[in-house]
Design an enzyme around this catalytic site. Structure first.
Site, PDB file in Angstrom:
ATOM      1  N   GLU A  89       0.808  -1.213   0.145  1.00 46.78           N
ATOM      2  CA  GLU A  89       0.082  -0.134  -0.023  1.00 46.78           C
ATOM      3  C   GLU A  89       0.976   1.102   0.050  1.00 46.78           C
ATOM      4  O   GLU A  89       1.702   1.400   0.995  1.00 46.78           O
ATOM      5  CB  GLU A  89      -1.021   0.147   1.312  1.00 46.78           C
TER       6      GLU A  89
ATOM      7  N   CYS B 193      -2.309  46.581   5.198  1.00 45.30           N
ATOM      8  CA  CYS B 193      -3.548  45.794   5.431  1.00 45.30           C
ATOM      9  C   CYS B 193      -2.929  45.063   6.691  1.00 45.30           C
ATOM     10  O   CYS B 193      -1.852  44.096   6.596  1.00 45.30           O
ATOM     11  CB  CYS B 193      -3.868  44.741   4.340  1.00 45.30           C
TER      12      CYS B 193
ATOM     13  N   CYS C 278     -12.163  43.350   1.494  1.00 44.81           N
ATOM     14  CA  CYS C 278     -11.099  42.583   2.577  1.00 44.81           C
ATOM     15  C   CYS C 278     -11.836  43.041   4.104  1.00 44.81           C
ATOM     16  O   CYS C 278     -12.258  43.926   4.343  1.00 44.81           O
ATOM     17  CB  CYS C 278      -9.859  43.270   2.588  1.00 44.81           C
TER      18      CYS C 278
HETATM   19  P1  AMP Z   1     -11.152  -2.482   0.073  1.00 43.64           P
HETATM   20  O1  AMP Z   1     -10.421  -1.421  -0.966  1.00 43.64           O
HETATM   21  O2  AMP Z   1     -11.790  -1.991   0.978  1.00 43.64           O
HETATM   22  O3  AMP Z   1     -11.733  -3.506  -1.031  1.00 43.64           O
HETATM   23  O4  AMP Z   1      -9.946  -3.186   0.681  1.00 43.64           O
HETATM   24  C1  AMP Z   1      -8.868  -3.912   0.010  1.00 43.64           C
HETATM   25  C2  AMP Z   1      -7.662  -3.066   0.006  1.00 43.64           C
HETATM   26  O5  AMP Z   1      -7.067  -3.255   1.051  1.00 43.64           O
HETATM   27  C3  AMP Z   1      -6.603  -3.681  -0.751  1.00 43.64           C
HETATM   28  O6  AMP Z   1      -6.699  -3.689  -2.043  1.00 43.64           O
HETATM   29  C4  AMP Z   1      -5.282  -3.010  -0.135  1.00 43.64           C
HETATM   30  O7  AMP Z   1      -5.197  -1.852  -1.052  1.00 43.64           O
HETATM   31  C5  AMP Z   1      -5.861  -2.582   1.248  1.00 43.64           C
HETATM   32  N1  AMP Z   1      -5.218  -3.032   2.491  1.00 43.64           N
HETATM   33  C6  AMP Z   1      -4.332  -2.270   3.125  1.00 43.64           C
HETATM   34  N2  AMP Z   1      -3.796  -2.883   4.142  1.00 43.64           N
HETATM   35  C7  AMP Z   1      -4.040  -4.110   3.624  1.00 43.64           C
HETATM   36  C8  AMP Z   1      -3.374  -5.519   4.557  1.00 43.64           C
HETATM   37  N3  AMP Z   1      -2.857  -5.436   5.365  1.00 43.64           N
HETATM   38  N4  AMP Z   1      -3.686  -6.754   3.645  1.00 43.64           N
HETATM   39  C9  AMP Z   1      -4.582  -6.545   2.398  1.00 43.64           C
HETATM   40  N5  AMP Z   1      -5.173  -5.626   1.968  1.00 43.64           N
HETATM   41  C10 AMP Z   1      -4.751  -4.410   2.630  1.00 43.64           C
HETATM   42 ZN    ZN Z   2      -6.778  44.021   3.391  1.00 42.61          ZN
END
Ligand code: AMP
Ligand code: ZN
Length: 668
Positions: A171, A428, A404
């Protein structure tokens, strides 16, 4: 039409529209929580009434539409979404399904944080990063390899014994602190601040010029290895292996033997998450055993072996009392909503920023409206919508002021800007005190002992009308002022004296030239070495410098054209401020002067003492314990575990000896 069918169709349309705003435009209109609730509602209705099935329903899609500008790549393994849960009951239901499927109760879980950024899928072949693809719609995404390579927390080459070919998912995020810094810089340069870290991270991946991406403070946490290699038996082992191969893995994960432990992990992070330096929107729970994962497999949208537990984005309704207008040092006018005080996320909220006229129009705001507020990535809460049903029949639409709020001069707004400005720069009051407050601020002259209120007091009493007057302050004039004790006066003098050591680039930034933020000031100082040399340059000369375009160039020329500004600079110079680059006795420039380091571990090239000396020679500070003020943990082999945990929890970058070199290079 059948009422149920009508309802299903409305939900689908809504969700399609919100899906588009969220995934394609990166401009969510409703909160994630609301979106997920609608989706759940739709799913229940669809399950109950299969005759209204639709192959294109939002519930069948992972989300997103592929953008055109980058090559589209089909994922070898689809990037599934995660099933969501919001309660203990949801998790118990999930657990029951697992038990039924696996025919055992002996299941343990790996709990991880759900990082709130954008996901990325990386392919490594023989230890080299070969491809980086965004999630896109889950089936195919965009090839953003060149942009990804600029992110320092993503390894380009691996260490140790990794599989010959594999994929890894992570991420991409922006730390809260970095995000705030980035916005401060933008504000200082007269640019519009970004809305939140996630959308900014997402936008950063799709910039056409990878050198632009390189300037964004992007980070990546990895959480999933995808490979056919069979000798790794658990999700936990995957994470520890990936750490060994060189990936950044947050050490916040925890192996839990049962749901009670899972719940306590969740509750703990729900409480503690505000202390993390990055955003999370929940927890991800994974069946730890890989054999079980394979047995469970996937539905058409989700892995069965994993579920997300989403934290609620708390939203409250309150009344808009009035709108006030704040004036910044550059003359920019920012509207602020004054609200009926309401409890949100543990604190009372009375104000929310409205950014500019366009934002007010977009919200379609009327006086006395009831508004929904939410805390997003930003510290200041935002208004996310209006409860139209509660609108007063006779209330009036909010119209942006024409004059202003301080000096009554007619405001200006040019085509290209989103802000209104007061052009009466010299007379100002808030602009005058704003400039002085910017001058003394931490990133500029860092004058301890003078706070913003003192500036107001000094201005009102006529003692300080510009920043050069600060250095003329006489003790006998100060002592008669309200709340001015002997001790405070000593502090003021001490702070002023210390400020004479501040480097030229920061003095240049402190002058408050419009659009000259920290980076631009640094580049100017590096290039021209002294203020006299800079003043002698033409508009065209300036355009040749890194990051300096027509707008900045014009602003610098305009600034020095004003005689009074040059006079102020001369006065400051006579008081002893730095108006040229001073190289220290080793001929080194203090490029690390803003950085605090902690050193830990065993190093291969230099000894610890040598590293300490290098840092100090370049003007950096070395301390022994990690605090929120630490900029980097310089780590070798065997970094102390407590330091590692502390650094990770504060989101502090860990850099190697080589990266220290790169850092010094990059600051020259
Ligand atoms: P959602 O977007 O709500 O469907 O959640 C899925 C997304 O969560 C995945 O595509 C990842 O981008 C994100 N994500 C963040 N942290 C994690 C993690 N620890 N494991 C799996 N997915 C994660
Ligand atoms: Zn002013």
């Amino acid at each position: 039409m059948n009422l149920i069918k009508q309802n299903i169709e409305k939900l689908r349309n809504d969700l399609h529209r919100h899906n588009y705003s969220y995934y394609v435009l990166d401009k969510p209109v409703i909160s994630d929580f609301e979106f997920d609730t609608k989706l759940k509602e739709l799913k229940i209705l669809e399950d109950k009434f299969p005759k209204f099935n639709d192959e294109n329903s939002p519930t069948k899609r992972v989300g997103g539409t592929v953008m055109k500008s980058f090559d589209s790549v089909i994922h070898q393994y689809p990037m599934y979404s995660l099933d969501n849960s919001y309660s203990k009951q949801d998790l118990e239901d999930w657990n029951q399904r697992l038990i039924r499927n696996l025919e055992t109760e002996n299941i343990n879980f790996l709990c991880e944080l759900k990082f709130d950024g954008v996901s990325i899928n990386l392919t490594y072949e023989n230890g080299n990063l070969t491809k980086a693809v965004t999630r896109g719609d889950g089936v195919q995404g965009d090839d953003v390899t060149e942009n990804i390579k600029t992110i320092k927390t993503i390894p380009l080459k691996l260490e140790g014994s990794f599989p010959e070919k594999f994929q890894i998912r992570g991420e991409i995020i922006i730390n809260k602190y970095d995000f705030a810094e980035m916005n401060n810089k933008r504000l200082a340069e007269g640019l519009e601040p970004y809305m939140n870290p996630r959308n900014t991270a997402s936008g950063s991946l799709k910039l056409r010029d990878s050198s632009e991406t390189a300037k964004r403070p992007l980070k990546c946490f990895f959480y999933q290895v995808v490979t056919q290699k069979n000798d790794i038996k658990t999700q936990k082992e995957y994470l520890t292996s990936a750490l060994d191969w060189g990936f950044k893995i947050s050490n916040t994960y925890k192996l839990c033997d049962n749901l009670a432990e899972v719940m306590s992990f969740i509750n703990n992070w729900d409480k503690e998450r505000s202390r993390l330096d990055f955003e999370i929107d929940g927890v991800v729970i994974k069946v730890n055993n890989i054999k079980f994962q394979k047995q469970l497999g996937f539905t058409s949208k989700y892995p069965r072996w994993s579920i997300a537990y989403k934290f609620k984005t708390e939203q409250v309704l309150t009344k808009l009392l009035s709108v006030s207008y704040q004036l910044g040092r550059t003359g920019a006018v920012t509207p602020v909503a004054n609200l009926e005080s309401v409890l949100l996320g543990g604190t009372y909220v009375k104000r929310a920023s409205l950014h500019n006229q366009d934002q007010i129009n977009k919200l379609d705001l009327y006086f006395n409206d009831h508004v929904f507020i939410e805390k997003g990535g930003e510290i200041i809460p935002k208004i996310v919508g209006v409860e139209f049903e509660k609108r007063d029949l006779y209330s009036e639409k909010i119209k942006f002021i024409k004059n202003c709020p301080s000096c009554n001069h007619v405001l200006k707004r040019s085509e290209s800007e989103s802000h209104h400005y007061c052009p009466n720069t010299d007379n100002c009051a808030p602009q005058i005190t704003g400039r002085i407050q910017h001058f003394i601020s931490r990133k500029a002259m860092d004058i301890n002992g003078i706070g913003n209120e003192t500036v107001d007091l000094l201005y009102k009493s006529g003692l300080v009308l510009n920043y050069a007057d600060l250095y003329n302050l006489k003790k006998e004039n100060l002592i008669v002022l309200e709340r001015m004790a002997e001790k405070s006066i000593d502090n003021i003098y001490f702070g002023l004296e210390e400020s004479k050591k501040i480097s030229f680039e920061r003095v240049l930034f402190a002058l408050g030239i419009r659009y000259v933020g920290q980076t631009v000031a640094k580049n100017l100082a590096k290039e021209f070495k002294s203020i006299d040399n800079l003043i002698s340059k033409t508009y065209e000369d300036l355009l040749l410098i890194d990051e300096i375009g027509e707008r900045i160039s014009k602003s610098i020329i305009d600034f020095f054209k004003i005689k009074n500004n040059v006079k102020l600079i001369d006065r400051l110079r006579n008081f002893g401020l730095q108006f040229e680059i001073i190289e220290n006795d080793k001929g080194l420039i203090d490029v690390l002067s803003d950085c605090r380091f902690v050193i830990s571990g065993i190093f291969e090239i230099n000894s610890r003492d040598e590293l300490k000396k290098i840092i100090e020679d370049y003007g950096g500070k070395v301390s022994s314990s990690i605090t929120s003020k630490t900029s980097y943990l310089l780590g070798g082999n065997n970094i102390g575990p407590s330091k590692l945990i502390k650094a990770n929890s504060l989101g502090i970058s860990i850099i190697s000896e080589n990266e220290l070199n790169d850092l010094i290079e990059s600051k020259h």
